[in-house]
Scaffold this motif. Structure first.
Motif, PDB file in Angstrom:
ATOM      1  N   GLY A  81      56.413  61.030   6.103  1.00 25.37           N
ATOM      2  CA  GLY A  81      56.754  61.494   4.759  1.00 25.37           C
ATOM      3  C   GLY A  81      58.229  61.456   4.433  1.00 25.37           C
ATOM      4  O   GLY A  81      58.658  62.049   3.429  1.00 25.37           O
ATOM      5  N   ALA A  82      59.019  60.748   5.252  1.00 22.12           N
ATOM      6  CA  ALA A  82      60.450  60.674   4.967  1.00 22.12           C
ATOM      7  C   ALA A  82      60.758  59.711   3.835  1.00 22.12           C
ATOM      8  O   ALA A  82      61.842  59.765   3.245  1.00 22.12           O
ATOM      9  CB  ALA A  82      61.222  60.269   6.230  1.00 22.12           C
ATOM     10  N   TYR A  83      59.831  58.803   3.563  1.00 15.23           N
ATOM     11  CA  TYR A  83      59.877  57.968   2.359  1.00 15.23           C
ATOM     12  C   TYR A  83      58.564  58.162   1.610  1.00 15.23           C
ATOM     13  O   TYR A  83      57.507  58.358   2.228  1.00 15.23           O
ATOM     14  CB  TYR A  83      60.012  56.478   2.704  1.00 15.23           C
ATOM     15  CG  TYR A  83      61.331  56.067   3.284  1.00 15.23           C
ATOM     16  CD1 TYR A  83      62.455  55.912   2.483  1.00 15.23           C
ATOM     17  CD2 TYR A  83      61.440  55.804   4.652  1.00 15.23           C
ATOM     18  CE1 TYR A  83      63.668  55.507   3.023  1.00 15.23           C
ATOM     19  CE2 TYR A  83      62.654  55.397   5.197  1.00 15.23           C
ATOM     20  CZ  TYR A  83      63.759  55.259   4.382  1.00 15.23           C
ATOM     21  OH  TYR A  83      64.955  54.861   4.920  1.00 15.23           O
ATOM     22  N   THR A  84      58.631  58.091   0.300  1.00 17.24           N
ATOM     23  CA  THR A  84      57.422  58.132  -0.515  1.00 17.24           C
ATOM     24  C   THR A  84      57.527  57.037  -1.581  1.00 17.24           C
ATOM     25  O   THR A  84      58.618  56.532  -1.861  1.00 17.24           O
ATOM     26  CB  THR A  84      57.231  59.490  -1.208  1.00 17.24           C
ATOM     27  OG1 THR A  84      58.338  59.737  -2.093  1.00 17.24           O
ATOM     28  CG2 THR A  84      57.151  60.616  -0.176  1.00 17.24           C
ATOM     29  N   GLU A  85      56.381  56.695  -2.149  1.00 18.57           N
ATOM     30  CA  GLU A  85      56.328  55.743  -3.254  1.00 18.57           C
ATOM     31  C   GLU A  85      55.524  56.370  -4.389  1.00 18.57           C
ATOM     32  O   GLU A  85      54.443  56.920  -4.154  1.00 18.57           O
ATOM     33  CB  GLU A  85      55.668  54.436  -2.813  1.00 18.57           C
ATOM     34  CG  GLU A  85      56.403  53.722  -1.691  1.00 18.57           C
ATOM     35  CD  GLU A  85      55.698  52.452  -1.263  1.00 18.57           C
ATOM     36  OE1 GLU A  85      55.712  51.472  -2.037  1.00 18.57           O
ATOM     37  OE2 GLU A  85      55.121  52.441  -0.161  1.00 18.57           O
ATOM     38  N   ASP A  86      56.059  56.307  -5.615  1.00 18.50           N
ATOM     39  CA  ASP A  86      55.337  56.890  -6.734  1.00 18.50           C
ATOM     40  C   ASP A  86      54.290  55.903  -7.270  1.00 18.50           C
ATOM     41  O   ASP A  86      54.100  54.805  -6.721  1.00 18.50           O
ATOM     42  CB  ASP A  86      56.294  57.352  -7.834  1.00 18.50           C
ATOM     43  CG  ASP A  86      57.078  56.216  -8.475  1.00 18.50           C
ATOM     44  OD1 ASP A  86      56.656  55.046  -8.368  1.00 18.50           O
ATOM     45  OD2 ASP A  86      58.128  56.502  -9.090  1.00 18.50           O
ATOM     46  N   ALA A  87      53.606  56.306  -8.350  1.00 22.22           N
ATOM     47  CA  ALA A  87      52.506  55.499  -8.883  1.00 22.22           C
ATOM     48  C   ALA A  87      52.962  54.124  -9.342  1.00 22.22           C
ATOM     49  O   ALA A  87      52.183  53.165  -9.345  1.00 22.22           O
ATOM     50  CB  ALA A  87      51.836  56.241 -10.031  1.00 22.22           C
ATOM     51  N   GLU A  88      54.232  54.020  -9.735  1.00 20.78           N
ATOM     52  CA  GLU A  88      54.772  52.730 -10.165  1.00 20.78           C
ATOM     53  C   GLU A  88      55.301  51.898  -9.007  1.00 20.78           C
ATOM     54  O   GLU A  88      55.816  50.797  -9.196  1.00 20.78           O
ATOM     55  CB  GLU A  88      55.890  52.941 -11.191  1.00 20.78           C
ATOM     56  CG  GLU A  88      55.418  53.406 -12.568  1.00 20.78           C
ATOM     57  CD  GLU A  88      54.957  54.857 -12.548  1.00 20.78           C
ATOM     58  OE1 GLU A  88      55.606  55.680 -11.868  1.00 20.78           O
ATOM     59  OE2 GLU A  88      53.944  55.160 -13.207  1.00 20.78           O
ATOM     60  N   GLY A  89      55.219  52.449  -7.787  1.00 21.26           N
ATOM     61  CA  GLY A  89      55.692  51.728  -6.619  1.00 21.26           C
ATOM     62  C   GLY A  89      57.168  51.908  -6.333  1.00 21.26           C
ATOM     63  O   GLY A  89      57.727  51.224  -5.470  1.00 21.26           O
ATOM     64  N   THR A  90      57.812  52.850  -7.038  1.00 24.55           N
ATOM     65  CA  THR A  90      59.228  53.110  -6.792  1.00 24.55           C
ATOM     66  C   THR A  90      59.398  53.846  -5.467  1.00 24.55           C
ATOM     67  O   THR A  90      58.701  54.824  -5.193  1.00 24.55           O
ATOM     68  CB  THR A  90      59.827  53.959  -7.926  1.00 24.55           C
ATOM     69  OG1 THR A  90      59.650  53.272  -9.164  1.00 24.55           O
ATOM     70  CG2 THR A  90      61.320  54.201  -7.699  1.00 24.55           C
ATOM     71  N   ILE A  91      60.309  53.364  -4.642  1.00 23.56           N
ATOM     72  CA  ILE A  91      60.560  53.948  -3.319  1.00 23.56           C
ATOM     73  C   ILE A  91      61.475  55.152  -3.465  1.00 23.56           C
ATOM     74  O   ILE A  91      62.547  55.079  -4.079  1.00 23.56           O
ATOM     75  CB  ILE A  91      61.179  52.904  -2.380  1.00 23.56           C
ATOM     76  CG1 ILE A  91      60.217  51.728  -2.189  1.00 23.56           C
ATOM     77  CG2 ILE A  91      61.545  53.533  -1.033  1.00 23.56           C
ATOM     78  CD1 ILE A  91      60.860  50.514  -1.558  1.00 23.56           C
ATOM     79  N   ARG A  92      61.075  56.285  -2.889  1.00 30.72           N
ATOM     80  CA  ARG A  92      61.866  57.515  -2.904  1.00 30.72           C
ATOM     81  C   ARG A  92      62.241  57.888  -1.473  1.00 30.72           C
ATOM     82  O   ARG A  92      61.426  57.818  -0.570  1.00 30.72           O
ATOM     83  CB  ARG A  92      61.069  58.666  -3.531  1.00 30.72           C
ATOM     84  CG  ARG A  92      60.458  58.362  -4.893  1.00 30.72           C
ATOM     85  CD  ARG A  92      61.505  58.272  -5.959  1.00 30.72           C
ATOM     86  NE  ARG A  92      60.881  58.088  -7.276  1.00 30.72           N
ATOM     87  CZ  ARG A  92      61.573  57.882  -8.385  1.00 30.72           C
ATOM     88  NH1 ARG A  92      62.892  57.822  -8.356  1.00 30.72           N
ATOM     89  NH2 ARG A  92      60.936  57.723  -9.545  1.00 30.72           N
TER      90      ARG A  92
END
Length: 217
Positions: free
Chosen positions: A82-93
């Protein structure tokens, strides 16, 4: 390569160091990097999408030293934690510090501590304890003689004090030259780019046994 100043490996977040400048400053498509497969990515497209987000994984790879997993193997582990996540649009967080620190501890045996509020004096104290520090800085730190356009958004690995004790030595995953990939700055100049937060790292076994490295190592 091993840095002659601090003994820590120097890695870049793009597979071909000579292409970091053309990619981050010249607009070169990372997919054109012929070394992409060395990163562990499954395809040039995956490499191009992710490499610009992996400054933190590059810092971890440097801290782990010889025998560290590939950049994208580290990315895979961080994703699972969970150190990186991706939102519904595929944006990397990310990088999200708390799950990253847990990942570094549980999977790689590092003593990782999140510092949500960190001063440059505290960085020096951590370096003197034998810890490395992943610090949040503005990517323009590779141009320190220009005004700082902001603070934070990019991670570098601080490994030691400078020989005169008045500055810090750090490795920049997006350094465009040898001198900006393994760089030194006085504390006052470093602070102009520094967001006041980061993660410190040390070999977990040595920290638990109380046998940390010599100051500045």
């Amino acid at each position: 390569m091993t840095c002659p100043a601090c003994g820590v490996l120097v890695h870049t977040q793009f597979a071909s160091p000579e292409l970091v400048g053309p990619i981050v400053e010249g607009g070169l498509d990372p997919a054109a990097d012929p070394g992409w497969a060395d990163s562990g990515a499954e395809s040039p497209a995956e490499y191009a999408r992710w490499a610009g987000h992996l400054c933190g994984m590059t810092c971890l790879r440097m801290a782990l030293g010889t025998g560290a997993p590939s950049l994208f193997a580290l990315r895979d582990g961080a994703l699972k934690c969970g150190a990186y996540t991706e939102d519904a649009e595929g944006t990397i967080r990310g990088l999200i510090y708390a799950p990253f620190a847990e990942y570094a501890r549980e999977v790689h045996g590092l003593d990782a501590v999140v510092h949500r509020h960190l001063s440059t004096d505290e960085i020096v104290a951590l370096l003197d304890e034998g810890r490395a520090v992943m610090a949040s800085v503005h990517y323009a730190i590779r141009r320190p003689h220009q005004p700082a356009p902001g603070r934070g958004g990019h991670l570098v690995l601080l490994t030691s004090r400078t020989p005169d004790g008045g500055g810090v030595h750090f490795h920049n995953p997006s350094g465009t030259t040898a001198m900006t990939r393994a760089a030194e700055l006085p504390l006052a100049d470093f602070e102009r780019f520094f967001a006041g937060r980061g993660v410190s790292l040390a070999d977990g076994a040595r920290q638990r046994s109380g046998t940390g490295a010599d100051p500045g190592a």
